[in-house]
Design an enzyme around this catalytic site. Structure first.
Site, short mmCIF file in Angstrom:
data_model
loop_
_atom_site.label_atom_id
_atom_site.label_comp_id
_atom_site.label_asym_id
_atom_site.label_seq_id
_atom_site.Cartn_x
_atom_site.Cartn_y
_atom_site.Cartn_z
N GLY A 13 1.26 -9.28 -1.33
CA GLY A 13 1.96 -9.61 -0.09
C GLY A 13 1.43 -10.90 0.52
N ARG A 14 0.11 -11.03 0.56
CA ARG A 14 -0.50 -12.25 1.13
C ARG A 14 -0.17 -13.48 0.30
NH1 ARG A 14 -6.12 -9.49 1.59
NH2 ARG A 14 -4.86 -7.86 0.62
N TRP A 15 -0.18 -13.30 -1.00
CA TRP A 15 0.16 -14.42 -1.90
C TRP A 15 1.57 -14.92 -1.59
CZ3 TRP A 15 3.92 -15.55 -5.49
CH2 TRP A 15 3.63 -16.53 -6.44
N HIS A 33 4.98 -9.30 -5.70
CA HIS A 33 4.86 -8.24 -6.71
C HIS A 33 5.36 -8.75 -8.07
CE1 HIS A 33 3.71 -5.64 -3.54
NE2 HIS A 33 4.91 -5.49 -3.00
N TRP A 70 4.48 5.07 -0.66
CA TRP A 70 5.82 5.61 -0.35
C TRP A 70 6.17 5.39 1.12
CZ3 TRP A 70 8.80 6.24 -4.30
CH2 TRP A 70 8.33 6.78 -5.51
N ASP A 94 -4.62 -6.06 -5.65
CA ASP A 94 -4.28 -6.21 -4.23
C ASP A 94 -4.02 -7.67 -3.90
OD1 ASP A 94 -3.86 -5.42 -1.64
OD2 ASP A 94 -5.97 -5.12 -1.15
N THR A 142 0.26 6.93 -3.59
CA THR A 142 1.08 7.90 -2.84
C THR A 142 1.38 7.32 -1.46
OG1 THR A 142 -0.11 9.63 -4.01
CG2 THR A 142 1.14 10.31 -2.10
N GLU A 143 0.39 6.62 -0.87
CA GLU A 143 0.58 6.03 0.46
C GLU A 143 1.64 4.93 0.45
OE1 GLU A 143 -2.46 6.44 -1.03
OE2 GLU A 143 -3.15 8.13 0.20
N LEU A 145 -5.86 -0.60 -27.28
CA LEU A 145 -6.16 -0.46 -25.85
C LEU A 145 -5.35 0.67 -25.28
CD1 LEU A 145 -7.48 -1.91 -23.26
CD2 LEU A 145 -5.20 -2.85 -22.89
C1 FPP Z 1 -0.86 -4.53 -3.63
O1 FPP Z 1 -0.52 -5.71 -2.95
C2 FPP Z 1 -0.04 -4.33 -4.81
C3 FPP Z 1 0.86 -3.31 -4.97
C4 FPP Z 1 1.13 -2.30 -3.93
C5 FPP Z 1 1.70 -3.19 -6.18
C6 FPP Z 1 1.14 -3.64 -7.48
C7 FPP Z 1 2.27 -4.02 -8.36
C8 FPP Z 1 2.30 -5.04 -9.25
C9 FPP Z 1 1.14 -5.85 -9.56
C10 FPP Z 1 3.56 -5.42 -9.96
C11 FPP Z 1 4.13 -4.46 -10.87
C12 FPP Z 1 3.17 -3.83 -11.80
C13 FPP Z 1 3.55 -3.22 -12.91
C14 FPP Z 1 2.56 -2.50 -13.73
C15 FPP Z 1 4.94 -3.24 -13.35
P1 FPP Z 1 -0.09 -5.63 -1.42
O2 FPP Z 1 1.38 -5.56 -1.34
O3 FPP Z 1 -0.80 -4.50 -0.75
O4 FPP Z 1 -0.64 -7.00 -0.89
P2 FPP Z 1 -1.13 -7.35 0.59
O5 FPP Z 1 -2.35 -6.48 0.85
O6 FPP Z 1 -1.47 -8.81 0.50
O7 FPP Z 1 0.01 -7.08 1.52
#
Ligand code: FPP
Length: 248
Positions: A28-30, A42, A74, A25, A71-72, A136
């Site tokens: 987005g904040r990063w 991402h 989407w 998680d 699922t959310e 793994l």
């Molecule tokens: C949550 O951060 C992260 C996700 C919804 C996607 C995770 C995807 C990756 C790490 C990249 C791709 C991975 C693979 C395996 C190819 P957020 O968007 O909810 O962050 P926020 O809470 O700061 O908005």
């Protein structure tokens, strides 16, 4: 403490979690902190995926389960979904050879019927290419919902009972687990969630019953193997009782 010093501590610390699950998680904040679009977060998160895999192998973890798309998710804006699917295809394409060499067997678990044809093909390809890896097991949870997984298992068991293949009295934990996406995989010993949120967010609801949780404020793109080792060291300091009292 350096990564290698942490790894040394883990080796003398004793029990290494067999199965580590991660809620990745904070992408987005990063990105927002850097004035970048969300998809840049991402993309940066892919590097952390590699770090987590390599760290897990170094530490001797057997199963790593990553929550890559719920699922959310989407419900997110179309462009962000496209960016995430694009990254998934890129990941499968770019990393499959390396993963195979590292002995990583990839499983992609979730409602994969929701994926577009290209992404589905990429996913099937990485699964096929890495089959047999024995260092793994990597579970990538995609289009996954813990409640949906439980309902799916209930539907299948109900069908078995309705057709007479199973008696209702034989619906036990073992039968139930055999119908989960994670059938045959031990429950996670350790759940890591990045970005400081203290929530399970519909992840592995059945499997997390006795899992130790480790919450770190680090945002996913900043997560690396040192953070993983820190979480494992923290796990090693805990006493797991599984609902019983401690031995005196
Ligand atoms: C949550 O951060 C992260 C996700 C919804 C996607 C995770 C995807 C990756 C790490 C990249 C791709 C991975 C693979 C395996 C190819 P957020 O968007 O909810 O962050 P926020 O809470 O700061 O908005």
């Amino acid at each position: 403490m350096s990564a290698s010093e942490r790894l040394r501590q883990i080796r003398i610390g004793g029990l290494v979690p067999r199965h580590v699950a991660v809620i990745m998680d904070g992408n987005g904040r990063w990105a927002r902190q850097r004035g970048l679009p969300r998809h840049a977060g991402h993309k940066a998160g892919m590097r952390s995926v590699r770090e987590a895999i390599e760290g897990a192998i170094e530490a001797g973890v057997e199963v790593l389960t990553l929550f890559a798309f719920s699922t959310e998710n989407w419900q997110r804006p179309r462009p962000e979904i496209s960016a995430l699917m694009g990254l998934l295809r890129l990941y499968a394409h770019r990393e499959k050879a390396e993963l195979r060499e590292q002995g990583v067997e990839v499983h992609v678990l979730g409602d994969l019927d929701q994926l577009d044809r290209g992404t589905r093909r990429a996913v099937d390809d990485i699964v096929r290419s890495t089959a047999g890896g024995d260092r793994l097991r990597l579970n990538l949870m995609i289009s996954y919902s813990g409640r949906e997984e439980i309902l799916r298992a209930c539907r299948r068991l109900a069908e078995e009972v309705a057709t007479g293949a199973r008696a209702a009295a034989d619906v036990d934990e073992e039968a139930f687990e055999a119908h989960l996406f994670t059938a045959g995989v031990p429950d996670p010993d350790l759940l890591i969630r990045t970005s400081g949120e203290v929530r399970v967010s519909n992840f592995l609801l059945w499997q997390l019953a006795y899992t130790e949780m480790y919450i770190t404020p680090v945002l996913w793109p900043d997560f690396d193997r040192e953070e993983l080792f820190e979480a494992i060291l923290d796990f090693q300091r805990r006493e797991r009782r599984f609902g019983r009292v401690s031995a005196v």
